[in-house]
Design a protein around this motif. Structure first.
Motif: not given
Length: 274
Positions: A47-61, A65-67
């Motif tokens: 991607p031209t604009d990598p969305q690293w925040g997707n990992f944060v979203t997947a981790f939190e929502v 961590w509990r898994l």
């Protein structure tokens, strides 16, 4: 046996090809995970604009961590117990050569032919009868037993190749069976034990079928078993699904990369011979 230069080059090319074929799916998942969450990525494109925040979203929502905590609890309960039982049984069958060892070994080998899928229904009713259904113990107890055929066969293959002269020398010096095991046999078996630890960790961490069937709450399953939970959360977002999947498999990849030397050492020392 002399290996020609052509064979060496060909072997390296095949290994390089295998590495590339292994890394392509991971690279494809990473590129897809970095796409905007509302897009459906097609092919392997960075991607031209990598969305690293997707990992944060997947981790939190996704409650990753509990898994991971649930998966770590299952791993901590399964791996040490399976190692202890398999090492002692392997020593008895391969080092002590107890009476009837060949027949017992055949039983373990036959156990290797039984797929997990064939045991799901009996395990379900057994867990229900024991009162462990929908708890992590419904996965822990069966996994210890299901890992035994391979684990015992693996450890027995190591001990059967240890020279008998070592045992005889220890007995002449007055060592008991347990002293011989802890001071001589176990240190020699560390490469095989280390390799088996890696395998058991990866197999337990990536266990999917048993947690899905035997545990109703997705957050009490292993991280791999919670993939269905991710799918329910992000069934319309391919990037977030890939981000969650990468987070799930990352610990297993890290463990293998860190301890790969021990794994290779076990193979080179003949841990799977016999």
């Amino acid at each position: 046996m002399i290996i020609s230069r052509t064979e060496v080059v060909l072997g390296r090319l095949l290994l390089a090809l295998a590495v590339v074929l292994t890394l392509i799916p991971l690279a494809n998942m990473l590129s897809a995970a970095l796409q905007p969450a509302d897009r459906n990525p097609i092919g392997l494109t960075w991607p031209t604009d990598p969305q690293w925040g997707n990992f944060v979203t997947a981790f939190e929502v996704g409650n990753v961590w509990r898994l991971m905590g649930s998966s770590a609890f299952i791993v901590i309960c399964v791996v040490p117990v399976a190692l202890i039982i398999a090492t002692l049984a392997g020593y008895a069958l391969g080092g002590l050569r107890v009476r009837g060892a060949r027949g017992i070994l055949i039983v373990f080998v036959l156990g290797l032919t039984i797929p997990f899928e064939a045991l799901i229904i009996p395990l379900y009713y057994q867990a229900q009868g024991l009162g462990t259904l929908n708890t992590q113990w419904a996965v822990i107890l069966p996994l210890i037993g299901l890992f035994m055929p391979f684990s015992v066969f693996w450890m027995r293959a190591h001990f059967v190749n240890v020279p008998r002269e070592l045992s005889e020398a220890a007995r002449v010096d007055g060592a008991t069976m347990w002293q011989e095991f802890f001071r001589i046999q176990l240190p020699l078996a560390l490469p095989a034990v280390s390799a088996l630890t890696i395998l058991l960790f990866i197999w337990t961490w990536n266990q999917f079928l048993l947690p899905v069937v035997l545990i109703a709450d997705p957050l009490d399953r292993t991280v791999a078993g919670a993939l269905t939970f991710f799918q329910g959360q992000y069934y319309l977002s391919i990037p977030l699904l890939n981000a969650g999947a990468l987070l799930i498999i990352l610990p297993a990849i890290a463990v293998f990369l860190i301890f790969q030397r021990q794994f290779i050492r076990a193979l080179l020392q003949g841990a799977v011979k016999g």
